[in-house]
Scaffold this motif. Structure first.
Motif, PDB file in Angstrom:
ATOM      1  N   ILE A   1       0.844  -1.208   0.000  1.00 56.11           N
ATOM      2  CA  ILE A   1       0.000   0.000   0.000  1.00 56.11           C
ATOM      3  C   ILE A   1       0.873   1.250   0.000  1.00 56.11           C
ATOM      4  O   ILE A   1       0.623   2.190  -0.758  1.00 56.11           O
ATOM      5  CB  ILE A   1      -0.975  -0.018   1.193  1.00 56.11           C
ATOM      6  CG1 ILE A   1      -2.029  -1.113   0.997  1.00 56.11           C
ATOM      7  CG2 ILE A   1      -1.637   1.346   1.376  1.00 56.11           C
ATOM      8  CD1 ILE A   1      -2.860  -1.414   2.223  1.00 56.11           C
ATOM      9  N   HIS A   2       1.906   1.265   0.849  1.00 58.72           N
ATOM     10  CA  HIS A   2       2.827   2.405   0.852  1.00 58.72           C
ATOM     11  C   HIS A   2       3.451   2.586  -0.535  1.00 58.72           C
ATOM     12  O   HIS A   2       3.494   3.696  -1.063  1.00 58.72           O
ATOM     13  CB  HIS A   2       3.952   2.207   1.882  1.00 58.72           C
ATOM     14  CG  HIS A   2       3.563   2.509   3.283  1.00 58.72           C
ATOM     15  ND1 HIS A   2       3.284   3.780   3.733  1.00 58.72           N
ATOM     16  CD2 HIS A   2       3.426   1.692   4.358  1.00 58.72           C
ATOM     17  CE1 HIS A   2       2.997   3.743   5.019  1.00 58.72           C
ATOM     18  NE2 HIS A   2       3.068   2.479   5.431  1.00 58.72           N
TER      19      HIS A   2
ATOM     20  N   SER B   1       2.405   1.765  -3.410  1.00 59.02           N
ATOM     21  CA  SER B   1       1.440   2.149  -4.440  1.00 59.02           C
ATOM     22  C   SER B   1       1.179   3.653  -4.460  1.00 59.02           C
ATOM     23  O   SER B   1       0.678   4.178  -5.444  1.00 59.02           O
ATOM     24  CB  SER B   1       0.112   1.414  -4.225  1.00 59.02           C
ATOM     25  OG  SER B   1      -0.578   1.973  -3.108  1.00 59.02           O
ATOM     26  N   GLY B   2       1.500   4.332  -3.348  1.00 60.60           N
ATOM     27  CA  GLY B   2       1.238   5.766  -3.262  1.00 60.60           C
ATOM     28  C   GLY B   2      -0.205   6.092  -2.936  1.00 60.60           C
ATOM     29  O   GLY B   2      -0.603   7.251  -2.930  1.00 60.60           O
ATOM     30  N   LYS B   3      -1.009   5.091  -2.638  1.00 59.64           N
ATOM     31  CA  LYS B   3      -2.437   5.297  -2.373  1.00 59.64           C
ATOM     32  C   LYS B   3      -2.741   5.697  -0.933  1.00 59.64           C
ATOM     33  O   LYS B   3      -3.890   5.877  -0.578  1.00 59.64           O
ATOM     34  CB  LYS B   3      -3.215   4.038  -2.743  1.00 59.64           C
ATOM     35  CG  LYS B   3      -3.188   3.730  -4.216  1.00 59.64           C
ATOM     36  CD  LYS B   3      -3.950   2.466  -4.529  1.00 59.64           C
ATOM     37  CE  LYS B   3      -3.837   2.155  -6.008  1.00 59.64           C
ATOM     38  NZ  LYS B   3      -4.500   0.898  -6.354  1.00 59.64           N
ATOM     39  N   THR B   4      -1.711   5.836  -0.107  1.00 57.65           N
ATOM     40  CA  THR B   4      -1.952   6.171   1.297  1.00 57.65           C
ATOM     41  C   THR B   4      -2.324   7.633   1.496  1.00 57.65           C
ATOM     42  O   THR B   4      -2.894   7.986   2.502  1.00 57.65           O
ATOM     43  CB  THR B   4      -0.708   5.879   2.156  1.00 57.65           C
ATOM     44  OG1 THR B   4       0.369   6.667   1.689  1.00 57.65           O
ATOM     45  CG2 THR B   4      -0.360   4.406   2.150  1.00 57.65           C
ATOM     46  N   ARG B   5      -1.963   8.500   0.562  1.00 53.46           N
ATOM     47  CA  ARG B   5      -2.183   9.943   0.652  1.00 53.46           C
ATOM     48  C   ARG B   5      -1.616  10.520   1.945  1.00 53.46           C
ATOM     49  O   ARG B   5      -2.098  11.492   2.481  1.00 53.46           O
ATOM     50  CB  ARG B   5      -3.664  10.280   0.521  1.00 53.46           C
ATOM     51  CG  ARG B   5      -4.194   9.937  -0.839  1.00 53.46           C
ATOM     52  CD  ARG B   5      -5.588  10.366  -1.102  1.00 53.46           C
ATOM     53  NE  ARG B   5      -6.366  10.747   0.059  1.00 53.46           N
ATOM     54  CZ  ARG B   5      -7.497  11.400   0.010  1.00 53.46           C
ATOM     55  NH1 ARG B   5      -7.994  11.728  -1.142  1.00 53.46           N
ATOM     56  NH2 ARG B   5      -8.157  11.700   1.106  1.00 53.46           N
TER      57      ARG B   5
ATOM     58  N   SER C   1       3.540   8.871   0.510  1.00 58.23           N
ATOM     59  CA  SER C   1       3.043   8.942  -0.872  1.00 58.23           C
ATOM     60  C   SER C   1       3.858   9.885  -1.752  1.00 58.23           C
ATOM     61  O   SER C   1       3.955   9.669  -2.964  1.00 58.23           O
ATOM     62  CB  SER C   1       1.570   9.334  -0.903  1.00 58.23           C
ATOM     63  OG  SER C   1       1.390  10.631  -0.376  1.00 58.23           O
TER      64      SER C   1
END
Length: 102
Positions: free
Chosen positions: A30-31, A33-37, A41
């Motif tokens: 998840i980290h 992927s950059g989707k954590t905002r 990210s």
């Protein structure tokens, strides 16, 4: 048995991010992927540099996460490197001593 993991990531800008999870592989993905905002990210890619597992006790994992987040960068680096002498040295209040701590 449920595992709770406290982890440290090194970001592309050489900063450290400390977190807690019950699924380390998924959380790192998840980290990445950059989707954590969140913090990581904008600092991709990240690399796992340290982790510690706690079995069936999230409270101990939370205590460790909060403790590490309060540490200096050099103390985190000593933990990551397994340098226990420096961990002890960096735990002391260096303003009380007349010598320089690197």
């Amino acid at each position: 048995m449920k595992y709770f993991t406290v982890y440290i990531l090194e970001c592309a800008d050489a900063s450290f991010y400390t977190g807690i999870t019950s699924n380390l592989a998924s959380r790192i993905a998840i980290h990445q992927s950059g989707k954590t905002r969140g913090y990581t990210s904008s600092r991709l890619p990240v690399k796992l540099v340290w982790y510690k597992e706690f079995i069936d006790d999230p409270s101990q994992a939370i205590i460790w996460e909060k403790r590490i987040k309060g540490w200096s960068r050099r103390k985190k680096k000593a933990l990551i490197n397994g340098d226990w002498d420096k961990m002890v040295q960096y735990s002391k209040n260096y303003t009380e001593y007349n010598h320089k701590i690197d």
